[in-house]
Motif scaffolding. Structure first.
Motif, PDB file in Angstrom:
ATOM      1  N   SER A   1      13.278  36.362  31.077  1.00  0.00           N
ATOM      2  CA  SER A   1      13.455  34.908  31.186  1.00  0.00           C
ATOM      3  C   SER A   1      12.487  34.218  30.245  1.00  0.00           C
ATOM      4  O   SER A   1      11.428  34.765  29.902  1.00  0.00           O
ATOM      5  N   THR A   2      12.880  33.016  29.810  1.00  0.00           N
ATOM      6  CA  THR A   2      12.015  32.201  28.958  1.00  0.00           C
ATOM      7  C   THR A   2      12.124  30.743  29.383  1.00  0.00           C
ATOM      8  O   THR A   2      13.177  30.305  29.859  1.00  0.00           O
ATOM      9  N   GLU A   3      11.021  30.026  29.227  1.00  0.00           N
ATOM     10  CA  GLU A   3      10.993  28.583  29.485  1.00  0.00           C
ATOM     11  C   GLU A   3      10.096  27.960  28.427  1.00  0.00           C
ATOM     12  O   GLU A   3       8.895  28.238  28.377  1.00  0.00           O
TER      13      GLU A   3
ATOM     14  N   PHE B   1       7.316  33.153  29.573  1.00  0.00           N
ATOM     15  CA  PHE B   1       8.363  34.162  29.627  1.00  0.00           C
ATOM     16  C   PHE B   1       7.947  35.258  30.595  1.00  0.00           C
ATOM     17  O   PHE B   1       6.768  35.429  30.900  1.00  0.00           O
ATOM     18  N   THR B   2       8.929  35.966  31.092  1.00  0.00           N
ATOM     19  CA  THR B   2       8.695  37.032  32.057  1.00  0.00           C
ATOM     20  C   THR B   2       9.143  38.336  31.436  1.00  0.00           C
ATOM     21  O   THR B   2      10.215  38.392  30.828  1.00  0.00           O
TER      22      THR B   2
ATOM     23  N   CYS C   1       7.886  42.695  37.445  1.00  0.00           N
ATOM     24  CA  CYS C   1       7.944  41.611  36.455  1.00  0.00           C
ATOM     25  C   CYS C   1       6.621  40.868  36.459  1.00  0.00           C
ATOM     26  O   CYS C   1       5.994  40.712  37.508  1.00  0.00           O
TER      27      CYS C   1
ATOM     28  N   ILE D   1      15.268  36.653  25.084  1.00  0.00           N
ATOM     29  CA  ILE D   1      15.731  37.416  26.246  1.00  0.00           C
ATOM     30  C   ILE D   1      16.382  38.707  25.758  1.00  0.00           C
ATOM     31  O   ILE D   1      17.188  38.695  24.828  1.00  0.00           O
TER      32      ILE D   1
END
Length: 157
Positions: free
Chosen positions: A47-49, A58-59, A66, A105
């Motif tokens: 994931s990204t924000e 990001f994860t 995670c 991602i």
């Protein structure tokens, strides 16, 4: 064994998530009684924000769990960097922007940075990100983590 405190310790996400935060110094964490403050891990971006001009969160998932990673992009506007020379701040800002451009991602990335905590969750404040092109990078990272744990990190003083 304080010798690992200032180095980037190779850890799996499972190990990162099981760290305990020191009450006396919230910038240091303990792994089986050993102080760690910096880490290197590797996994797939899930994931990204992006908050333009502020940060990229990001994860990454390495198969054991995670972990959130934060890459600050506010070098040019943050008072935190006011003590540094303008040329150093511009260099940091350009490197951070370049790192942010590579995080996508599905990409397998190697992340190095400072271990921290935000709202009770362990995270990595990123100092550098490298997209891995070698398909063997993940398994090699796992093997490195296991070997280093046995020979360096879990050795009694």
């Amino acid at each position: 064994m304080d010798s690992v405190c200032k180095t980037h310790v190779k850890l799996l996400v499972f190990d990162l998530n099981s760290l305990t935060q020191r009450r006396s110094d919230p910038t240091n964490f303990l792994r089986k009684g050993i102080r760690v403050s910096r880490a290197e891990t590797l996994g797939t971006v899930v994931s990204t924000e992006l908050k333009l001009g502020k940060f990229l969160k990001f994860t990454i998932d390495d198969g054991t769990g995670c972990i959130p990673c934060i890459l600050w992009l506010n070098h040019l506007t943050s008072p935190y960097f006011s003590r540094r020379t303008p040329s150093d701040v511009r260099l940091l800002a350009s490197k951070a922007a370049a790192f942010a451009a590579t995080v996508r991602i599905g990409a397998v990335v190697r992340v190095r940075g400072r271990i921290g905590s935000y709202r009770g969750v362990v995270q990595i404040t990123v100092s550098d990100v490298v997209v891995e092109k070698d398909s063997n990078a993940e398994i090699l990272h796992w093997l490195d983590c296991i070997r280093l744990a046995k020979k360096c990190y879990d050795v009694p003083p």
